[in-house]
Write an enzyme that holds these catalytic residues in place. Structure first.
Site, short mmCIF file in Angstrom:
data_model
loop_
_atom_site.label_atom_id
_atom_site.label_comp_id
_atom_site.label_asym_id
_atom_site.label_seq_id
_atom_site.Cartn_x
_atom_site.Cartn_y
_atom_site.Cartn_z
N CYS A 65 0.85 -1.20 0.00
CA CYS A 65 0.00 0.00 0.00
C CYS A 65 0.89 1.24 0.00
CB CYS A 65 -0.92 -0.01 1.21
SG CYS A 65 -1.91 -1.51 1.37
N CYS B 160 1.20 3.52 3.28
CA CYS B 160 1.27 2.95 4.63
C CYS B 160 2.68 2.79 5.18
CB CYS B 160 0.56 1.60 4.64
SG CYS B 160 0.41 0.89 6.29
N CYS C 180 -14.56 -3.05 17.30
CA CYS C 180 -14.29 -3.11 15.87
C CYS C 180 -12.84 -3.56 15.68
CB CYS C 180 -14.51 -1.74 15.23
SG CYS C 180 -14.15 -1.67 13.44
N CYS D 295 -17.54 -1.63 8.25
CA CYS D 295 -16.96 -0.28 8.31
C CYS D 295 -16.00 -0.19 7.14
CB CYS D 295 -16.24 -0.08 9.64
SG CYS D 295 -15.28 1.46 9.73
#
Length: 404
Positions: free
Chosen positions: A114, A117, A187, A247
């Site tokens: 990514c 990141c 989460c 999410c």
């Protein structure tokens, strides 16, 4: 009646003659048709625009087209923000902001590429990989978050997926159960998970699973090559089918165009059900990553994306995530006014700075905002509904009597 004197000739003499004109009503040309049976004007029928339909929506719909979302997105910003505020107030209490705290339970060492990141093992960002945090340390952090007003505790681990991580999954489930026992929503974001892993997390009490699609399908390959867009959507499917809230959102500032903001919203708004929450991240450039020198995205693009998401997904929680600490207070308030109703707050995000609890408390007090209570959160409302459905008639009667 109007009267007028005229002279009529008689021979060589002119004799005044009084003539009369009847008064009459005058009319104008009608541009609209008249109903012959009632003689009433029938106004012409006109089709409402997509924008007007979104403004008047009574609930969510999942059959949006890109063209429709683009029409909303490209509406003049002054009209878009006004309309989004109206929709937001129809579906949410504008003063209630869900406070969430995010903890990195496993830092660095990720095999993904990514481009944004710091936790990728492919880039030299100065971040050191760590082992997974203990269950006890995570639950202690959750207690502190709850004391400071957070109703959701989120846990993130820098993994590509959960294959072969049985011990880690067992510990994550213990964390989830512990957080739920504290009276908070739980989460996690753990990379890709399969259907069985999703079911295990559901059984542990998980409220929501975060798995961002990041950007549009078209722009995605220029940001990430080690995981496909469809693999991300497959994880989201596994989560939804397990009965866990999704999410999922994106990152703005990845070198994308406005059409990619439309594409991002189109992806999440055409899922079988709208995501419970839609995090909006503004890229925080990190030196050492391919996007480390990227110019910060303009605020109007962030505001336009939030407002469009609110119009398209009226019931979804929209969360200001990474990059909020770079926004002036007035800009944050504008985001709240057009539909954002959740924030990450606490000591830090995964690897970037975060607005602190005391800072947010002071801002809330100045603007008449308040932390969203647990009973107001979507996850808690659904849990109560599930409990009622699963309860026996005797249990429902007892619960009703106890609250009467």
């Amino acid at each position: 009646m109007a009267q007028r004197l005229l002279k009529r000739p008689i021979g060589l003499l002119f004799v005044p003659v009084r003539t009369q004109y009847l008064s009459r009503s005058f009319s104008t040309v009608l541009d609209t048709p008249v109903d012959p049976s009632t003689q009433q004007i029938t106004p012409p029928t006109s089709q409402r625009s997509v924008f007007q339909d979104a403004l008047q929506a009574a609930g969510p719909r999942t059959n949006w087209t890109r063209e429709e979302i683009a029409e909303v997105y490209n509406t003049s910003l002054i009209e878009l923000t006004y309309a989004a505020s109206a929709v937001h107030r129809r579906f949410h209490d504008p003063a209630a902001i869900q406070m969430c705290t995010l903890m990195n339970i496993k830092t660095g060492g990720c095999s993904e590429d990514c481009s944004y990141c710091a936790q990728s093992s492919r880039y030299d960002t100065g971040l050191k990989a760590t082992k997974m945090s203990s269950v006890e340390s995570v639950l202690e952090a959750a207690r502190v978050a709850k004391e400071n007003g957070s109703s959701r505790f989120c846990m993130g681990a820098a993994w590509r997926d959960m294959r072969g991580r049985k011990t880690n999954l067992k510990n994550v489930k213990a964390m989830v159960t512990g957080v739920r026992d504290l009276g908070m929503e739980a989460c996690v974001t753990l990379g890709m998970i399969d259907a069985e892993q999703a079911k295990e997390l559901k059984a542990a009490g998980l409220t929501a699973y975060n798995h961002n699609v990041d950007t549009s399908r078209e722009h995605y390959p220029s940001v990430i090559t080690t995981r496909t867009y469809d693999e991300r959507l497959k994880t989201i499917q596994n989560v939804q089918e397990a009965g866990i809230h999704v999410c999922t959102g994106g990152i703005l500032g990845l070198g994308e165009k406005a059409r990619d903001h439309v594409g991002l919203i189109h992806t999440v708004s055409t899922l079988p059900a709208h995501p419970e929450s839609f995090p909006v991240n503004a890229l925080v450039p990190i030196k050492g990553t391919p996007l480390g020198e990227t110019q910060t995205i303009s605020f109007d693009a962030i505001l336009r994306t939030i407002a469009t998401a609110r119009m398209v997904m009226p019931k979804t929680i929209i969360r200001l995530a990474a990059g909020r600490h770079t926004m002036a207070e007035e800009k944050q308030i504008m985001c709240f006014q057009v539909g954002a109703n959740a924030v990450f707050t606490g000591e830090k995000m995964l690897t970037t700075a975060c607005n602190g609890w005391e800072e947010d408390k002071a801002m809330f007090e100045r603007w008449g905002l308040r932390p969203m209570a647990m009973k107001e959160t979507i996850g808690e409302k659904d849990k109560i509904t599930e409990d009622i459905v699963a309860a026996t008639p005797e249990e429902v009667t007892q619960a009703t009597s106890a609250t009467a």
